[in-house]
Design an enzyme around this catalytic site. Structure first.
Site, short mmCIF file in Angstrom:
data_model
loop_
_atom_site.label_atom_id
_atom_site.label_comp_id
_atom_site.label_asym_id
_atom_site.label_seq_id
_atom_site.Cartn_x
_atom_site.Cartn_y
_atom_site.Cartn_z
N LYS A 174 1.16 -1.51 0.57
CA LYS A 174 0.39 0.25 -0.41
C LYS A 174 1.01 1.58 0.21
O LYS A 174 0.69 1.78 -0.80
CB LYS A 174 -0.50 0.31 1.63
CG LYS A 174 -1.78 1.11 1.60
CD LYS A 174 -2.77 1.41 0.48
CE LYS A 174 -3.34 2.73 0.39
NZ LYS A 174 -4.13 2.99 1.77
N LYS A 242 0.09 10.64 6.71
CA LYS A 242 1.41 9.15 6.88
C LYS A 242 1.67 8.56 5.89
O LYS A 242 2.92 8.06 6.45
CB LYS A 242 -0.69 8.58 7.86
CG LYS A 242 -1.19 7.99 6.64
CD LYS A 242 -2.24 7.55 7.71
CE LYS A 242 -3.62 7.25 6.37
NZ LYS A 242 -4.37 6.57 7.26
#
Length: 300
Positions: A174, A242
């Site tokens: 991811k 993030k």
């Protein structure tokens, strides 16, 4: 003939999670949803689901999905006071669909293993529309047998389920995808205002980019939105930051230089400092629009 219900819990009814949880509803499932806010509870109860604000209640289900904003939220629901961990044991499976750091994923996996529970990291890729449609891409790290147990339910949320290997590999995959996506958006933010500065028509330039070799998913999604001045409705920058944090941590830990990523991060950070955190990633273009004194918008 009686049907045995699979008890499933889902924590996190945010922009993506509430659609994912809804796709788990079915006559073969006893669903419990958990969220800090009760905003969506009435809708889920109307569809036969149970609702709770308490993490410990999730342990009454055998399969527990998490889809939370980041490390802090996942750490809280697993390790926090009145958290999930002490209530887990043999037979439980925790599937974390959140996007969190590789280090936290490893920490959670070890803690659950000590309790006798199983763990998969299964972050998702796709916009809200795909979450609603159940067509997300899901990257899974962990034991193959555990994946086989939960895959029928993952397939209600996504149409591309890829086993990437050991625990943590889902998050690493991811991260690779997100960093490439973010870099593409930062490039658009930098180059498109230059086109306007040099006198090119914004709409026609966008058409060329999206039909030529400069095309990307980022350009196809964001250029039409930027031209209309729409910077809301997609994932907010303050939450998506993030990705750069996780990428930087990994780069330092592995001693790998990532200069293009760091340059994109600088644009992202500047946009955040300008107060664009609640807007989507397309708002990065405002950094260079202000610098060049132009706007990349559809002309009347």
């Amino acid at each position: 003939m009686s049907c045995t219900l699979t008890k499933i819990a889902f924590a996190g009814l945010g922009q993506m999670g509430r659609h994912m949880a809804r796709n788990l509803l079915g006559s073969d499932v006893e669903l419990t949803v958990c969220n800090t806010s009760s905003r969506w509870f009435e809708d889920f109860r109307a569809d036969g689901a149970k609702t709770t604000n308490k993490a410990a209640d999730l342990a009454q289900s055998e399969i527990i999905f998490l889809c939370l904003p980041g490390d802090l939220a996942v750490r809280g629901i697993v390790f926090g006071e009145d958290g999930l961990l002490p209530h887990l044991g043999k037979g439980h499976v925790v599937v974390d669909c959140s996007t969190v750091s590789y280090a936290l994923t490893q920490e959670v996996a070890v803690a659950l293993e000590k309790q006798g529970a199983h763990f998969l990291d299964a972050p998702i890729s796709g916009m809200e529309t795909r979450a609603r449609e159940g067509t997300l891409s899901i990257m899974v790290g962990g034991d193959v047998a555990t994946l086989a147990r939960v895959e029928p339910f993952l397939r209600r949320m996504g149409n591309k389920i890829l086993h990437m290997g050991a625990v943590g590999n889902g998050q690493l995959t991811k991260l690779v995808n997100q960093l490439l996506f973010n870099i593409n958006i930062a490039a658009l933010a930098e180059i498109l205002p230059l086109a306007v500065k040099m006198g090119l028509d914004p709409v026609k330039t966008g058409e060329i980019v999206n039909s030529g070799t400069g095309r990307s998913y980022a350009s196809e999604f964001f250029i039409p939105r930027i031209l209309e001045g729409r910077f809301s409705g997609a994932y907010p920058m303050c939450n998506a930051y993030k990705d750069f944090v996780n990428g930087s941590q990994l780069a330092f830990a592995e001693q790998v230089p990532l200069p293009v990523m760091q340059a994109a991060a600088a644009t992202y950070q500047t946009a955040l400092l300008k107060g664009c955190g609640a807007e989507d990633k397309g708002a990065m273009i405002k950094v260079f629009e202000e610098l060049l004194g132009v706007t990349y918008r559809r002309r009347e």
